[in-house]
Design a protein around this motif. Structure first.
Motif, PDB file in Angstrom:
ATOM      1  N   ASP A 197     -36.883 -18.844 -46.605  1.00  0.00           N
ATOM      2  CA  ASP A 197     -37.207 -17.447 -46.329  1.00  0.00           C
ATOM      3  C   ASP A 197     -36.111 -16.638 -46.998  1.00  0.00           C
ATOM      4  O   ASP A 197     -35.009 -16.501 -46.477  1.00  0.00           O
ATOM      5  CB  ASP A 197     -37.237 -17.208 -44.815  1.00  0.00           C
ATOM      6  CG  ASP A 197     -37.530 -15.749 -44.449  1.00  0.00           C
ATOM      7  OD1 ASP A 197     -37.544 -14.895 -45.359  1.00  0.00           O
ATOM      8  OD2 ASP A 197     -37.726 -15.463 -43.244  1.00  0.00           O
ATOM      9  N   THR A 198     -36.416 -16.101 -48.201  1.00  0.00           N
ATOM     10  CA  THR A 198     -35.353 -15.551 -49.013  1.00  0.00           C
ATOM     11  C   THR A 198     -35.881 -14.437 -49.907  1.00  0.00           C
ATOM     12  O   THR A 198     -37.070 -14.131 -49.906  1.00  0.00           O
ATOM     13  CB  THR A 198     -34.711 -16.672 -49.856  1.00  0.00           C
ATOM     14  OG1 THR A 198     -33.566 -16.172 -50.527  1.00  0.00           O
ATOM     15  CG2 THR A 198     -35.692 -17.227 -50.876  1.00  0.00           C
ATOM     16  N   SER A 199     -34.995 -13.837 -50.674  1.00  0.00           N
ATOM     17  CA  SER A 199     -35.380 -12.776 -51.599  1.00  0.00           C
ATOM     18  C   SER A 199     -36.026 -13.386 -52.841  1.00  0.00           C
ATOM     19  O   SER A 199     -35.778 -14.551 -53.181  1.00  0.00           O
ATOM     20  CB  SER A 199     -34.150 -11.972 -52.010  1.00  0.00           C
ATOM     21  OG  SER A 199     -33.291 -12.783 -52.807  1.00  0.00           O
TER      22      SER A 199
ATOM     23  N   ARG B 210     -39.771 -10.355 -49.607  1.00  0.00           N
ATOM     24  CA  ARG B 210     -39.269 -11.691 -49.289  1.00  0.00           C
ATOM     25  C   ARG B 210     -40.286 -12.726 -49.729  1.00  0.00           C
ATOM     26  O   ARG B 210     -41.485 -12.459 -49.756  1.00  0.00           O
ATOM     27  CB  ARG B 210     -39.017 -11.841 -47.780  1.00  0.00           C
ATOM     28  CG  ARG B 210     -37.811 -11.065 -47.263  1.00  0.00           C
ATOM     29  CD  ARG B 210     -37.952 -10.751 -45.798  1.00  0.00           C
ATOM     30  NE  ARG B 210     -38.173 -11.918 -44.963  1.00  0.00           N
ATOM     31  CZ  ARG B 210     -38.643 -11.841 -43.708  1.00  0.00           C
ATOM     32  NH1 ARG B 210     -38.952 -10.663 -43.187  1.00  0.00           N
ATOM     33  NH2 ARG B 210     -38.802 -12.934 -42.990  1.00  0.00           N
TER      34      ARG B 210
ATOM     35  N   GLU C  87     -42.541  -4.131 -45.209  1.00  0.00           N
ATOM     36  CA  GLU C  87     -42.189  -5.320 -45.982  1.00  0.00           C
ATOM     37  C   GLU C  87     -43.432  -5.949 -46.604  1.00  0.00           C
ATOM     38  O   GLU C  87     -44.530  -5.897 -46.040  1.00  0.00           O
ATOM     39  CB  GLU C  87     -41.486  -6.366 -45.110  1.00  0.00           C
ATOM     40  CG  GLU C  87     -40.027  -6.074 -44.857  1.00  0.00           C
ATOM     41  CD  GLU C  87     -39.292  -7.291 -44.318  1.00  0.00           C
ATOM     42  OE1 GLU C  87     -38.281  -7.685 -44.934  1.00  0.00           O
ATOM     43  OE2 GLU C  87     -39.715  -7.840 -43.283  1.00  0.00           O
TER      44      GLU C  87
END
Length: 242
Positions: A217-219, A205, A28
């Protein structure tokens, strides 16, 4: 790869990290953004054991990070850190900057360390700078050498603390292109940056922080098209306005 649970950190009376919990999977790319003073850099420094914590836990690649532990020097070898101001050794050549840690800490021979260093210099496009001193290089070149130096220890995780903020605008792209290639190769990375175009393109993210807390906390798609919090909307309006 990284697990942070209920992390708190004070500097005297200043509460800089407040109940931070975060999980990062292998491969990630997390971009940490937010206003100045929101705790982004301090969070990176706790992950690398450069700052102590008051409560909570940090685990990297299955090991608990504790700056007070005897194991912290060994653990830091597995957590690469690229600093805002490069932190290269100006009295050493490029090749010596890259090979010093692998030789001293991992026991590589000079030939082994230099062979690895040359591969990395090829990767960052600076093979011809092998024998020059780092203080003769441009800021963009120095930051690419700093990335090569971090990669020389073959860490499973790389942390970037505003890697382009000390650069002239024309040098930003050459550094971001190296980080993009690392992302494409599956390197696990946390990057503090205000380069929102880079964040949109590369991040898995987006972590938006304010006042020492994780607010979102997201795309990238969600963050840039429809941020949930008023703080994030104001931040984006200010950043994108510039």
């Amino acid at each position: 790869m990284i697990t942070i649970t209920h992390l708190d950190k004070h500097f005297d009376r200043l509460h800089v990290l407040k109940d931070i919990s975060l999980n990062v999977k292998p491969g990630e790319v997390l971009v940490l953004c937010g206003p100045s003073g929101s705790g982004k850099t301090t969070l990176l420094r706790t992950i690398n054991g450069l700052e102590t914590i008051d409560s909570g836990t940090i685990t990297v690649d299955g090991e608990t990070v504790d700056p007070k532990s005897r194991e912290i020097r060994r653990q830091r070898q597995g957590i690469g850190f690229v600093f805002q101001q490069f932190n290269l050794f100006p009295h050493l050549s490029v090749i010596d900057n890259i090979t010093l840690a692998p030789r001293k800490l991992k026991g590589l021979t000079r030939d082994e360390a230099e062979a690895r260093a040359m591969q990395l210099l090829d990767r960052v496009g600076l093979r011809d700078k092998r024998d020059v001193h780092t203080d003769t290089l441009s800021g963009g070149q120095q930051q690419r050498i700093a990335i090569a130096r971090a990669l020389a220890m073959e860490p499973p995780v790389l942390l970037f603390d505003e890697p382009t903020s000390a650069l002239d605008p024309e040098m930003v792209g050459e550094v971001l292109s190296v980080i993009r290639e690392l992302a494409q190769d599956g390197m696990t990375m946390l990057c503090v940056t205000h380069e929102m175009g880079f964040a949109r393109d590369v991040a898995s993210r987006i972590i938006f922080m304010a006042d020492g807390r994780i607010v979102e906390d997201t795309s990238p798609g969600q963050f840039f098209s429809a941020p949930e919090s008023a703080r994030a909307r104001a931040f984006l309006q200010d950043i994108l306005g510039h």
